[in-house]
Motif scaffolding. Structure first.
Motif: not given
Length: 197
Positions: A34-37, A59-62
């Motif tokens: 994901s973007i977060q990862q 939480s939004l970015l994943e």
């Protein structure tokens, strides 16, 4: 322009006896993060990683969705005055506005960007996304250092300059960039600039 995981679709709808073929211009790699990862593992996004954590945007970015993150690199954060950076990092509301100003509401690959495209950010403001030759531009400036890093919930373009929205600026900073900059000087000469900061 149609893209498939940021590969440009060159020829569509070649019908065969057992299906249909679409020709694209690059090999599609497997996308698992994901973007977060990606933010958590990319060294050049260390400051962004801390900012995202401080503003509870993890939480939004994943989450599931299709976003475009204009990810400011460590270099981008280093370009702004330390005093300004500390002020924004210490103000949760300003920090959230700053980060939301770097997130577009839809996934936008570089191949699909044409000159004069206006995109809405999560903050509710707009950014002019365009191109100048081979370079992508934001608000007319070629500040995108790396493009089309694919995630499961969108795409990331690395930017080497911070995009600070008006909502994350002090009155003093806004005035310096506007038609009332001379008035700002008068406030400073009168010893009243602290009221604007």
């Amino acid at each position: 322009i149609v893209t498939v995981n940021c590969a440009r679709l060159l020829k569509a709808d070649h019908h065969a006896t057992n299906g249909v073929v679409h020709v694209i211009d690059k090999v599609i790699a497997t996308t698992t993060n994901s973007i977060q990862q990606i933010i958590e593992t990319e060294e050049s996004l260390e400051t962004l990683r801390a900012a995202v954590a401080a503003s509870d945007l993890n939480s939004l970015l994943e989450s599931e969705g299709q976003y475009t993150l204009l990810a400011p690199t460590n270099e981008a954060f280093e370009k702004i005055p330390r005093e300004t950076l500390n002020r924004i990092l210490g103000d949760p509301e300003a920090l959230r506005d700053l980060l939301n100003h770097h997130i577009l509401k839809s996934a936008m690959c570089a191949e699909a960007i044409i000159a004069g495209l206006t995109m809405e950010t999560l903050e509710g403001t707009t950014l002019d996304v365009g191109c100048s030759g081979e370079e992508l531009t934001l608000n007319g400036k070629p500040i995108i250092a790396n493009k089309d890093v694919l995630a499961t919930n969108g795409v990331i373009h690395f930017v080497n300059e911070l995009l600070i929205p008006d909502s994350a600026k002090t009155l003093f900073e806004l005035a310096q960039e506007s038609e009332v900059s001379k008035s700002t000087d008068l406030f400073r000469q009168a010893g009243l600039s602290s009221h604007l900061t």
